[in-house]
Design an enzyme around this catalytic site. Structure first.
Site, PDB file in Angstrom:
ATOM      1  N   SER A 142     -25.382 -23.754  39.063  1.00  0.00           N
ATOM      2  CA  SER A 142     -24.321 -23.924  40.045  1.00  0.00           C
ATOM      3  C   SER A 142     -24.597 -25.160  40.887  1.00  0.00           C
ATOM      4  O   SER A 142     -25.724 -25.665  40.932  1.00  0.00           O
ATOM      5  CB  SER A 142     -24.276 -22.683  40.953  1.00  0.00           C
ATOM      6  OG  SER A 142     -23.507 -22.887  42.115  1.00  0.00           O
ATOM      7  N   TYR A 155     -26.892 -16.204  46.801  1.00  0.00           N
ATOM      8  CA  TYR A 155     -26.351 -16.826  45.587  1.00  0.00           C
ATOM      9  C   TYR A 155     -27.117 -18.108  45.267  1.00  0.00           C
ATOM     10  O   TYR A 155     -27.508 -18.353  44.120  1.00  0.00           O
ATOM     11  CB  TYR A 155     -24.862 -17.124  45.784  1.00  0.00           C
ATOM     12  CG  TYR A 155     -24.178 -17.706  44.575  1.00  0.00           C
ATOM     13  CD1 TYR A 155     -23.788 -16.897  43.519  1.00  0.00           C
ATOM     14  CD2 TYR A 155     -23.904 -19.074  44.490  1.00  0.00           C
ATOM     15  CE1 TYR A 155     -23.144 -17.426  42.408  1.00  0.00           C
ATOM     16  CE2 TYR A 155     -23.264 -19.612  43.388  1.00  0.00           C
ATOM     17  CZ  TYR A 155     -22.886 -18.785  42.344  1.00  0.00           C
ATOM     18  OH  TYR A 155     -22.261 -19.308  41.248  1.00  0.00           O
TER      19      TYR A 155
END
Length: 250
Positions: A142, A155
């Site tokens: 990500s 996250y």
């Protein structure tokens, strides 16, 4: 040249195949001639994917966050078409809790699904890849593997771990013909990024941050994914490719 990207006849397992970028990846590989096993929690969404997808497909409805179930998932994934050649770890969760809001449950759920599940599922599938002397593992990293965003501490920790795990997978398994790489998408409109695109001003700011000047479309991942899944990337392993329109370049 086309043989470099030929994956016909390979068997792929794609997690998160019921929606978003996992669904895009599963459909792409099926169209390219892979026999694809899609794994996700929601059987109705999986069935819809299989019905809409051309090519040979099978589905497994399972909770990848259940660590004890991963060995069985790996076993079941090999039943429809044989041992897995290509593993795409696309399933993920983002609780969007700020540092002060993070709970034990939210932290554990995020790290378990985003980081532990990809490793242990790969661990169960690697022995068959070793026997063939060929395998491809593609993890989903990500922007938050390297950038800190508000509400992204758990996250981001999980995705930073994915990038390092990918390098460690390469060190452990690439000597057996198994490459391990990661794709790091920028801002793509999916279920997971729904809250981002629900704010048009925020979505536009993200687009403006890219070098190209727009947010990503699912098809923008097709070329990079095919590269990592095929012979074209035979000498590439342990790498993270940011498919972000140049977001991280600015």
């Amino acid at each position: 040249m086309s043989t470099l990207f030929d994956v016909s006849g390979k068997v792929a397992c794609v997690t998160g195949a019921s929606s978003g970028l996992g669904r895009q990846a599963a459909s792409l590989l099926a169209r390219a001639g892979c026999r694809v096993v899609g794994v996700a929690r929601r059987p109705d969404h999986l069935a819809a994917w299989a019905e809409e997808t051309s090519g040979e497909t099978a589905t497994i409805s399972a909770d990848l966050a259940d660590r004890a179930a991963l060995r069985e998932i790996a076993t079941d994934a090999a039943k429809p078409f044989g041992p897995i050649d290509i593993l795409i770890n696309a399933a993920g969760i983002n609780t969007r809790q700020t540092a002060g809001e993070v709970t034990d449950e939210g932290w554990d759920a995020t790290l378990n699904l985003n980081l532990a599940a990809p490793f242990f599922l790969a661990q169960h599938l690697v022995p068959a890849m070793k026997e063939k002397g060929w395998g491809r593992i593609v993890n989903f990293a990500s922007l938050q593997s390297r950038r800190a965003f508000p509400g992204g501490i758990s996250y981001g920790a999980s995705k930073g771990g994915v990038e390092q795990m990918t390098r460690a997978m390469a060190e452990a398994w690439s000597g057996h013909g198994i490459t391990a790489n990661a794709l790091a998408p920028g801002f793509f409109r999916t279920e997971l990024t729904g809250p981002v695109f629900a704010d048009p001003e925020l979505a536009q700011r993200n687009a403006d941050q890219t070098c190209i000047g727009r947010n990503g479309e699912p098809a923008d991942l097709d070329g990079p994914l095919m590269f990592f899944c095929s012979e074209a990337s035979a000498y590439v392993t342990g790498q993270t490719l940011f498919v972000d329109g140049g977001f991280t370049a600015k």
